[in-house]
Design a protein around this motif. Sequence first.
Motif, PDB file in Angstrom:
ATOM      1  N   ASN A   2       0.696  -1.259   0.154  1.00 18.48           N
ATOM      2  CA  ASN A   2       0.050   0.004   0.031  1.00 18.48           C
ATOM      3  C   ASN A   2       0.904   1.294   0.045  1.00 18.48           C
ATOM      4  N   SER A   3       0.574   2.072  -1.001  1.00 21.39           N
ATOM      5  CA  SER A   3       1.380   3.446  -0.842  1.00 21.39           C
ATOM      6  C   SER A   3       1.191   4.296   0.129  1.00 21.39           C
ATOM      7  N   PRO A 196      -1.864   1.165 -10.534  1.00 17.23           N
ATOM      8  CA  PRO A 196      -1.917   0.932  -9.088  1.00 17.23           C
ATOM      9  C   PRO A 196      -2.733  -0.536  -9.135  1.00 17.23           C
ATOM     10  N   SER A 197      -2.461  -1.100  -7.983  1.00 18.06           N
ATOM     11  CA  SER A 197      -3.317  -2.269  -7.507  1.00 18.06           C
ATOM     12  C   SER A 197      -4.603  -1.564  -6.512  1.00 18.06           C
ATOM     13  N   ALA A 198      -5.512  -2.364  -6.343  1.00 11.88           N
ATOM     14  CA  ALA A 198      -6.709  -1.990  -5.745  1.00 11.88           C
ATOM     15  C   ALA A 198      -6.596  -1.283  -4.449  1.00 11.88           C
ATOM     16  N   PHE A 199      -5.579  -1.765  -3.582  1.00 11.58           N
ATOM     17  CA  PHE A 199      -5.187  -1.300  -2.246  1.00 11.58           C
ATOM     18  C   PHE A 199      -4.280  -0.006  -2.248  1.00 11.58           C
ATOM     19  N   GLU A 200      -3.845   0.461  -3.433  1.00 12.99           N
ATOM     20  CA  GLU A 200      -3.018   1.500  -3.531  1.00 12.99           C
ATOM     21  C   GLU A 200      -3.697   2.713  -3.570  1.00 12.99           C
ATOM     22  N   ASP A 201      -2.954   3.911  -3.563  1.00 14.39           N
ATOM     23  CA  ASP A 201      -3.412   5.314  -3.773  1.00 14.39           C
ATOM     24  C   ASP A 201      -3.425   5.442  -5.224  1.00 14.39           C
ATOM     25  N   ARG A 206       3.573   7.602 -10.147  1.00 13.78           N
ATOM     26  CA  ARG A 206       4.003   6.383 -10.536  1.00 13.78           C
ATOM     27  C   ARG A 206       5.199   6.746 -11.543  1.00 13.78           C
ATOM     28  N   PRO A 207       6.323   7.090 -11.150  1.00 14.81           N
ATOM     29  CA  PRO A 207       7.672   7.593 -12.164  1.00 14.81           C
ATOM     30  C   PRO A 207       8.221   6.355 -12.458  1.00 14.81           C
ATOM     31  N   ALA A 234      15.347   9.577 -16.269  1.00 18.55           N
ATOM     32  CA  ALA A 234      14.817  10.932 -16.330  1.00 18.55           C
ATOM     33  C   ALA A 234      14.155  11.201 -15.193  1.00 18.55           C
ATOM     34  N   GLU A 235      12.781  10.698 -15.017  1.00 20.15           N
ATOM     35  CA  GLU A 235      11.734  11.066 -14.067  1.00 20.15           C
ATOM     36  C   GLU A 235      12.088  10.153 -12.828  1.00 20.15           C
ATOM     37  N   ILE A 236      12.574  10.689 -11.824  1.00 16.92           N
ATOM     38  CA  ILE A 236      12.976  10.349 -10.537  1.00 16.92           C
ATOM     39  C   ILE A 236      11.979  10.846  -9.212  1.00 16.92           C
ATOM     40  N   PHE A 237      11.382  10.079  -8.518  1.00 23.57           N
ATOM     41  CA  PHE A 237      10.469  10.567  -7.494  1.00 23.57           C
ATOM     42  C   PHE A 237      11.333  10.026  -6.088  1.00 23.57           C
ATOM     43  N   GLU A 238      10.898  10.503  -4.834  1.00 25.41           N
ATOM     44  CA  GLU A 238      11.338   9.889  -3.731  1.00 25.41           C
ATOM     45  C   GLU A 238      10.183   9.661  -2.708  1.00 25.41           C
ATOM     46  N   ASN A 239      10.095   8.332  -2.512  1.00 23.96           N
ATOM     47  CA  ASN A 239       8.821   7.765  -1.473  1.00 23.96           C
ATOM     48  C   ASN A 239       7.582   8.002  -1.980  1.00 23.96           C
ATOM     49  N   THR A 240       7.285   7.891  -3.481  1.00 27.28           N
ATOM     50  CA  THR A 240       6.120   7.634  -4.085  1.00 27.28           C
ATOM     51  C   THR A 240       6.175   6.960  -5.300  1.00 27.28           C
ATOM     52  N   PRO A 241       5.317   5.947  -5.419  1.00 27.16           N
ATOM     53  CA  PRO A 241       4.289   5.632  -4.711  1.00 27.16           C
ATOM     54  C   PRO A 241       4.551   4.674  -3.347  1.00 27.16           C
TER      55      PRO A 241
END
Length: 303
Positions: A2-3, A196-201, A206-207, A234-241
Amino acid sequence: MNSAHTEQHAHVRNSRLDDRVTGRRQDDRSENTCGRPVPHAITVLPGDEESPVVIHVPHSSRLIPPDIRAELMLTDENLAGELDEATDTATDEIALTALTHVRLRPTIVINHLSRLVIDPERFPDGDPAEAFGRGAVYTRTCSGAPLRAEPYRRRAELLESFFRPYADAVTDVVENRLNSCGRAIVIDLHSYPEKPSAFEDPAAARPPLCIGTDPRHTPPWLTAAARGAFTSLAEIFENTPYSGTYVPLRHYGIDDRVSSVMIELRRDTYLSDPAAPHPERIAQLGRNLAALIDALSDRAADV
């Protein structure tokens, strides 16, 4: 996962595995708590003694022992779909590909059982993901459908047979790196589907690459090294998802010699379909991972 929750740190016991832990796959079979033989669940590939780096690959397998498969409440077709969504396909291939490019070989730990058997990155008791049936022993699928009967009668058996030996083995590897190098740096290697799966936000970004960090065990230099090694995405996020990273509980929040970062690769960046790796993309990600390993080895040598 779960995100809305962090990637959970596996509980470990203070006991260590015995001398059966070797540089290759351990004995092919071991006895579970009911006396029945079960496949061994882990391979530890040792690296160079000078390398503090540990590559942790917990979710790359689709293997489910027959007696456990018999208890899953899914048709073969539905199980195949569930494995497509839940498995971090080819993350083991990416880790092994990196070995051909590194200056110092890291230690690699690979789980050989599907996370539908046990999930070694959850807490064995009281994990927040248990609220939607995705704790250490899953009872619900990615869509929320029943996976096992609830309450699941073999839960304690699976934890004793698979979860705890796995946690012990990873802890043993980290202790070995601390003893040899004075520090251990865990790269927790994962992937996730484009949707996303059903239990995720469903609103979470979703980079191509999500870097998971821990406030204590992921220093800024480690996050920067991960970003620098994977610039091709290129596109990098932290702690998401997803957020957090794997640290054995024996060291979590206690031992600053243990650092960790989670690498979460969106699967469409390297798969042609849910179960088919794209060779050129795997090769590129192997080079990216090798660049990170080398950067961490260099950093450790300078400290």
